[in-house]
Enzyme design. Sequence first.
Site, mmCIF file in Angstrom:
data_model
loop_
_atom_site.group_PDB
_atom_site.id
_atom_site.type_symbol
_atom_site.label_atom_id
_atom_site.label_comp_id
_atom_site.label_asym_id
_atom_site.label_seq_id
_atom_site.Cartn_x
_atom_site.Cartn_y
_atom_site.Cartn_z
ATOM 1 C CB ALA A 29 -0.939 -0.002 1.199
ATOM 2 C CB ILE A 35 -5.198 -2.786 -5.684
ATOM 3 C CG1 ILE A 35 -5.551 -2.778 -7.175
ATOM 4 C CG2 ILE A 35 -6.226 -3.625 -4.916
ATOM 5 C CD1 ILE A 35 -5.479 -4.142 -7.829
ATOM 6 N N GLY A 36 -3.781 -1.483 -3.097
ATOM 7 C CA GLY A 36 -3.593 -1.520 -1.646
ATOM 8 C C GLY A 36 -4.130 -0.291 -0.964
ATOM 9 C CB SER A 181 -2.548 -12.084 -11.766
ATOM 10 O OG SER A 181 -1.985 -11.259 -10.781
ATOM 11 C CE1 TYR A 195 2.473 -10.602 -10.297
ATOM 12 C CE2 TYR A 195 1.006 -11.340 -12.052
ATOM 13 C CZ TYR A 195 1.218 -10.637 -10.879
ATOM 14 O OH TYR A 195 0.174 -9.965 -10.305
#
Length: 284
Positions: A29, A35-36, A181, A195
């Site tokens: 964050a 998004i965090g 994801s 990833y």
Amino acid sequence: MTALPPPTLDDLRRDPLPLRGRTALVTGASRRGGIGHAVARRLAAYGAGVYLHHHVPHDAAQPWGADPDGPAAVADSVREACGDPAARVVHGPGDLAEPDAPAALVAEAAEALGGRLDILVANHALSGADGPLDAIDAAMLDAHWAVDTRSVVLLVQAYARQRAALPAGPQGGGRIVMMTSGQDIGGGMPEEIAYSLAKGALASATRTLATSLADLGVTVNTVNPGPVDTGYLTGEAYDEIAALFPAGRWGMPDDPARLIAWLATDEARWITGQVIDSEGGIRR
């Protein structure tokens, strides 16, 4: 989990601060465009005390860069969203690629928020240092495993240990949300092998972790936020992705944040072991 009685009328009436008195750690964050940050604002608006984890060197090395005003500005933005003036908002750094960092972060967050941690949102991830099958090497695979998978499992482990150490009695309200994801949807992610493998491991582990923590009254779910506009793509490529959504727009950080914050409330207490897509109906 302890058996719960049927809902009363008070249960059915919406509490404007459903997370009042609870505490949360949100990792990754560090930018107001991420998004965090959006998740932390939602949790704070619901009354939770929030600890914001950041690793500024990671963002500074990316094309989008770090937040120009630093982590303090992110924390101030979250503080503005608080529906409870008594809610606490704290921030601190941590390189979760380090093996001992996850446990240290959980301990620091719990102490800063009054001695306990109720909600863990593992939002952080390693960006870059990846490629298609022919380009990846052991270093890329190890780097993504360390940050995207190993650190999350170690965060969950440390969280579970601090929950188990709480005074005896029904605890309830324990929530873990991990992030994946959508690597199992459509054509996968062939240009980001390291990833996608690391994030796919979290999706696969969701049900196992949920079963492992059920006796502590903790739910474990994983959210796939889909393509979200966090500032990493522009131009024609951005427009091409937007056109895939029925709404004609990208997801915004607050879109998955709404789902994640809801999963943290008692309304979602019967949902665990799930991988949930929050993709706005994108056509793949």
